[in-house]
Design a protein around this motif. Structure first.
Motif, PDB file in Angstrom:
ATOM      1  N   GLU A   1       0.823  -1.193   0.000  1.00  0.00           N
ATOM      2  CA  GLU A   1       0.000   0.000   0.000  1.00  0.00           C
ATOM      3  C   GLU A   1       0.857   1.243   0.000  1.00  0.00           C
ATOM      4  OE1 GLU A   1      -3.372  -1.927   2.807  1.00  0.00           O
ATOM      5  OE2 GLU A   1      -2.751   0.131   3.038  1.00  0.00           O
TER       6      GLU A   1
ATOM      7  N   GLY B   1      -5.060  -2.627   7.531  1.00  0.00           N
ATOM      8  CA  GLY B   1      -5.431  -1.275   7.909  1.00  0.00           C
ATOM      9  C   GLY B   1      -6.878  -1.255   8.340  1.00  0.00           C
TER      10      GLY B   1
ATOM     11  N   THR C   1      -8.250  -0.633  11.238  1.00  0.00           N
ATOM     12  CA  THR C   1      -8.743   0.283  12.260  1.00  0.00           C
ATOM     13  C   THR C   1      -8.649   1.728  11.786  1.00  0.00           C
ATOM     14  OG1 THR C   1      -6.582   0.347  13.310  1.00  0.00           O
ATOM     15  CG2 THR C   1      -8.141  -1.276  14.133  1.00  0.00           C
ATOM     16  N   THR C   2      -8.161   1.918  10.567  1.00  0.00           N
ATOM     17  CA  THR C   2      -8.040   3.288  10.035  1.00  0.00           C
ATOM     18  C   THR C   2      -8.310   3.296   8.534  1.00  0.00           C
ATOM     19  OG1 THR C   2      -5.707   3.019   9.509  1.00  0.00           O
ATOM     20  CG2 THR C   2      -6.224   3.909  11.690  1.00  0.00           C
TER      21      THR C   2
ATOM     22  N   ARG D   1      -6.585   5.340   5.223  1.00  0.00           N
ATOM     23  CA  ARG D   1      -5.385   6.111   4.933  1.00  0.00           C
ATOM     24  C   ARG D   1      -5.435   6.791   3.574  1.00  0.00           C
ATOM     25  NH1 ARG D   1      -5.226   2.053   6.991  1.00  0.00           N
ATOM     26  NH2 ARG D   1      -4.906   1.013   5.013  1.00  0.00           N
TER      27      ARG D   1
ATOM     28  N   LYS E   1      -3.635   9.291   8.266  1.00  0.00           N
ATOM     29  CA  LYS E   1      -4.323   8.147   8.862  1.00  0.00           C
ATOM     30  C   LYS E   1      -5.508   8.655   9.670  1.00  0.00           C
ATOM     31  CE  LYS E   1      -2.825   4.159  11.361  1.00  0.00           C
ATOM     32  NZ  LYS E   1      -1.867   3.415  12.171  1.00  0.00           N
TER      33      LYS E   1
ATOM     34  N   GLU F   1       5.177  10.922   7.521  1.00  0.00           N
ATOM     35  CA  GLU F   1       6.028  10.829   6.342  1.00  0.00           C
ATOM     36  C   GLU F   1       5.640   9.571   5.568  1.00  0.00           C
ATOM     37  OE1 GLU F   1       9.714   9.514   7.974  1.00  0.00           O
ATOM     38  OE2 GLU F   1      10.753   9.599   6.046  1.00  0.00           O
TER      39      GLU F   1
ATOM     40  N   LEU G   1       6.527   6.414   3.568  1.00  0.00           N
ATOM     41  CA  LEU G   1       7.747   5.616   3.470  1.00  0.00           C
ATOM     42  C   LEU G   1       7.976   5.206   2.021  1.00  0.00           C
ATOM     43  CD1 LEU G   1       7.180   3.548   6.706  1.00  0.00           C
ATOM     44  CD2 LEU G   1       8.907   5.333   6.348  1.00  0.00           C
TER      45      LEU G   1
ATOM     46  N   SER H   1       2.264  -7.367   8.779  1.00  0.00           N
ATOM     47  CA  SER H   1       1.472  -6.341   8.130  1.00  0.00           C
ATOM     48  C   SER H   1       1.800  -4.951   8.653  1.00  0.00           C
ATOM     49  CB  SER H   1       0.011  -6.671   8.408  1.00  0.00           C
ATOM     50  OG  SER H   1      -0.800  -6.085   7.479  1.00  0.00           O
ATOM     51  N   ASN H   2       2.474  -4.888   9.784  1.00  0.00           N
ATOM     52  CA  ASN H   2       2.820  -3.603  10.375  1.00  0.00           C
ATOM     53  C   ASN H   2       4.310  -3.305  10.254  1.00  0.00           C
ATOM     54  OD1 ASN H   2       0.254  -2.738  11.070  1.00  0.00           O
ATOM     55  ND2 ASN H   2       0.272  -3.881  13.000  1.00  0.00           N
TER      56      ASN H   2
ATOM     57  N   ASP I   1       2.160   1.526  12.896  1.00  0.00           N
ATOM     58  CA  ASP I   1       1.020   1.158  13.716  1.00  0.00           C
ATOM     59  C   ASP I   1       1.356   1.025  15.202  1.00  0.00           C
ATOM     60  OD1 ASP I   1      -1.525   0.473  14.217  1.00  0.00           O
ATOM     61  OD2 ASP I   1      -1.630  -1.167  12.807  1.00  0.00           O
TER      62      ASP I   1
HETATM   63  N1  ADP Z   1       3.939   6.066   6.548  1.00  0.00           N
HETATM   64  C1  ADP Z   1       3.533   5.158   5.663  1.00  0.00           C
HETATM   65  N2  ADP Z   1       4.125   5.050   4.457  1.00  0.00           N
HETATM   66  C2  ADP Z   1       3.713   4.135   3.561  1.00  0.00           C
HETATM   67  N3  ADP Z   1       2.709   3.269   3.762  1.00  0.00           N
HETATM   68  C3  ADP Z   1       2.071   3.308   4.936  1.00  0.00           C
HETATM   69  C4  ADP Z   1       2.442   4.254   5.951  1.00  0.00           C
HETATM   70  N4  ADP Z   1       1.625   4.078   7.004  1.00  0.00           N
HETATM   71  C5  ADP Z   1       0.788   3.070   6.674  1.00  0.00           C
HETATM   72  N5  ADP Z   1       1.048   2.601   5.433  1.00  0.00           N
HETATM   73  C6  ADP Z   1       0.353   1.509   4.740  1.00  0.00           C
HETATM   74  O1  ADP Z   1      -0.926   1.363   5.318  1.00  0.00           O
HETATM   75  C7  ADP Z   1      -1.068   0.055   5.920  1.00  0.00           C
HETATM   76  C8  ADP Z   1      -1.828   0.165   7.219  1.00  0.00           C
HETATM   77  O2  ADP Z   1      -1.215   1.114   8.057  1.00  0.00           O
HETATM   78  P1  ADP Z   1      -1.298   0.970   9.619  1.00  0.00           P
HETATM   79  O3  ADP Z   1      -0.553   2.103  10.211  1.00  0.00           O
HETATM   80  O4  ADP Z   1      -0.882  -0.388  10.015  1.00  0.00           O
HETATM   81  O5  ADP Z   1      -2.879   1.165   9.834  1.00  0.00           O
HETATM   82  P2  ADP Z   1      -3.896   0.370  10.815  1.00  0.00           P
HETATM   83  O6  ADP Z   1      -3.645   0.951  12.161  1.00  0.00           O
HETATM   84  O7  ADP Z   1      -5.245   0.693  10.292  1.00  0.00           O
HETATM   85  O8  ADP Z   1      -3.549  -1.077  10.736  1.00  0.00           O
HETATM   86  C9  ADP Z   1       0.337  -0.446   6.122  1.00  0.00           C
HETATM   87  O9  ADP Z   1       0.392  -1.863   6.077  1.00  0.00           O
HETATM   88  C10 ADP Z   1       1.092   0.190   4.962  1.00  0.00           C
HETATM   89  O10 ADP Z   1       0.948  -0.615   3.812  1.00  0.00           O
END
Ligand code: ADP
Ligand code: MG
Length: 488
Positions: free
Chosen positions: A18, A97, A99-100, A102, A125, A204, A206, A322-323, A345
């Motif tokens: 993602e 993802g 719980t959110t 994005r 998010k 930021e 990634l 996944s995180n 996360d």
């Molecule tokens: N800073 C980031 N840069 C790139 N991709 C991100 C970033 N934050 C989240 N993602 C993508 O979104 C997905 C879910 O993010 P996450 O923070 O785990 O949300 P949730 O709390 O809903 O599980 C991640 O697995 C990643 O693929």
């Protein structure tokens, strides 16, 4: 909590990173689709969602002034940069993802010192999915902002004050808001200027990092990076707890209420019993039945996430494949190797037993055969990195952490396993359930419908209709529980 409850738009059978690397990534979608059956670790393509008509930044309170604030807080102090334009589009949410929601926010700005136009991408998010209230009760949104803005900031200061490079496995936070006692606070804990904002995190993006196929799991190359990074995180949390405990008080103050209906929890485990019974493993089923009640879960939880333990570190709490995201290098033979890692996360981070993170990561994200063959090596990578991190923070490991050894960690793992495996199993159960089983559970928001759905699923599983992959994974976990004597 485990971050694995599907939101409405999730399509769990598909495996897609993602990263959302701008519109250019959209053209990868077709390739990603074609390749998805045979993806190896670290080979996922990126994909972004299409912007939809109602996908406007204003909908989330993101005004031009606020975008300028994101930029000002993100760029080094003293910069003079002015937002020229920005775009907003959803990150494709495929199978994670939960719980959110994005979004990608692409900001074009003019750096007035360099007199140059630059582009920066953020991930925004926002609360989303079926469990927003539960997430709020459990402090998930607030905790994540506090972790990024305050705890990671302490790590940064500790490293800087020792003259160490600040190589932390986290994206940088540009801006965050949290709901506290009915008010919206910004990431610094100050009242946000616009009280109409909801909870929001602006991170930021990634760029260049990828997620690994969670159904394949980590190979040894990835574990060699994951465990040391986890150990460094734990070691920093250990120093925070031992030496600067008051600086974590804000984290401790995050509200944490257990969902009131934990009976659902024990219920959700019934299908594992069905698998064991179907496989003729009746004594194992009886043992699992004893340890999977809601009460046992609460007990285990309270034993894991307490500061009243011999060894207390920060614990990520949801550290599964996944995180995490990885950056790769390609060697002369064209083989890719992970060379950097980021953890995402931070919603469930708290103080507690570091063995929880190891167990949860191992059971959800690696295969039993790999662990059986390399387990002590893996623990030794963890121990070495923990030690190095303490030294880099100016501490003497033998004095500050005399417990730190492979043997001790092995026994901590075994001791915590009987409390902690259940949470990992829930993730595995969700990940490898068939579409039919998942929709049974999640097709309705109605709590009353859940027991019936689980009953139907249990019957299906007793009749051998659970996916073969899930059966294998459950048996792998049971095998490990037996090795550590957790099913007696
Ligand atoms: N800073 C980031 N840069 C790139 N991709 C991100 C970033 N934050 C989240 N993602 C993508 O979104 C997905 C879910 O993010 P996450 O923070 O785990 O949300 P949730 O709390 O809903 O599980 C991640 O697995 C990643 O693929
Ligand atoms: Mg997540």
């Amino acid at each position: 909590m485990a971050g694995d409850e599907p939101g409405q738009e999730a399509s769990p059978e598909r495996q897609t990173a993602e990263l959302g690397a701008g519109q250019g990534a959209a053209q990868h979608s077709a390739e990603a689709g074609a390749a998805e059956d045979r993806i190896k670790p670290g080979q996922l393509k990126t994909e972004t969602g299409e912007p939809s008509a109602d996908d406007k930044p204003e909908k989330h309170g993101i005004t031009p002034e606020l975008v300028q604030t994101f930029l000002d807080r993100f760029l080094p102090a003293g910069n003079r940069s002015v937002v020229k334009a920005y775009k907003y589009w959803p990150v494709a949410t495929l199978g994670e993802g939960y719980t959110t929601v994005r979004k990608v926010l692409e900001v074009t700005y003019c750096d007035e010192v360099k007199e140059k136009e630059e582009v920066v991408n953020f991930v925004v998010k926002l609360p989303g999915g079926m469990f927003v209230k539960e997430c709020r009760d459990f402090g998930l949104y607030e905790r994540e902002v506090v972790m990024y803005a305050q705890v990671v900031e302490v790590f940064r200061q500790l490293l800087t004050s020792r003259g160490q490079p600040v190589l932390l496995p986290f994206a940088r936070l540009a801006y965050g808001t949290m709901l506290k006692d009915g008010q919206i606070l910004d990431e610094r804990g100050q009242l946000a200027a616009d009280q109409r904002l909801g909870e929001m995190m602006v991170l930021e993006m990634l760029t260049g990092y990828e997620v690994v196929d969670k159904k394949v799991g980590f190979d040894l190359d990835h574990v060699r990076l994951v465990l040391p990074a986890m150990a460094r995180f734990h070691a920093m949390g250990y120093v925070l707890h031992q030496k600067h405990s008051e600086r974590a008080d804000r984290l401790r103050s995050v509200r944490l209420e257990m969902p009131d209906d934990l009976s659902q929890f024990g219920l959700a485990l019934k299908p594992i019993l069905a698998v064991l019974e179907h496989e003729g493993l009746l004594s194992e089923a009886a043992a699992v039945d004893r340890v999977t009640s809601a009460n046992h879960f609460i007990d285990g939880f309270n034993r894991t996430f307490t500061e009243d333990l011999d060894v207390v570190t920060l614990v990520h709490g949801d550290l599964w494949i996944s995180n995490m995201m990885f950056k790769y290098r390609t060697d002369e033979d064209g083989v890719r190797h992970p060379e950097d890692i980021k953890f995402l996360d931070l919603q469930t981070s708290r103080f507690g037993d570091p063995a929880f993170d190891i167990i949860y990561c191992m059971l959800t994200s690696t295969r039993r055969a790999l662990r059986r063959q390399h387990f002590r090596d893996m623990l030794s990578w963890y121990v070495a990195a923990f030690r190095t991190q303490l030294e880099e923070l100016g501490e003497k490991p033998d004095q500050l952490a005399p417990w730190l050894s492979v043997d001790r960690l092995y026994s901590m793992y075994g001791n915590a396993l009987s409390n902690s495996w259940i949470q990992a199993e829930q993730v595995v159960q969700m990940l490898f359930s068939s579409e039919e089983d998942r929709s049974l559970i999640f097709s309705s928001n109605d709590k009353e419908a859940a027991p019936k759905a689980i009953q139907t699923m249990t019957e299906r599983w007793l009749a051998g209709k659970c996916t073969p992959e899930l059966t294998v994974r459950i048996l792998e976990i049971i095998d490990e529980l037996e090795e550590f004597g957790c099913l007696k």
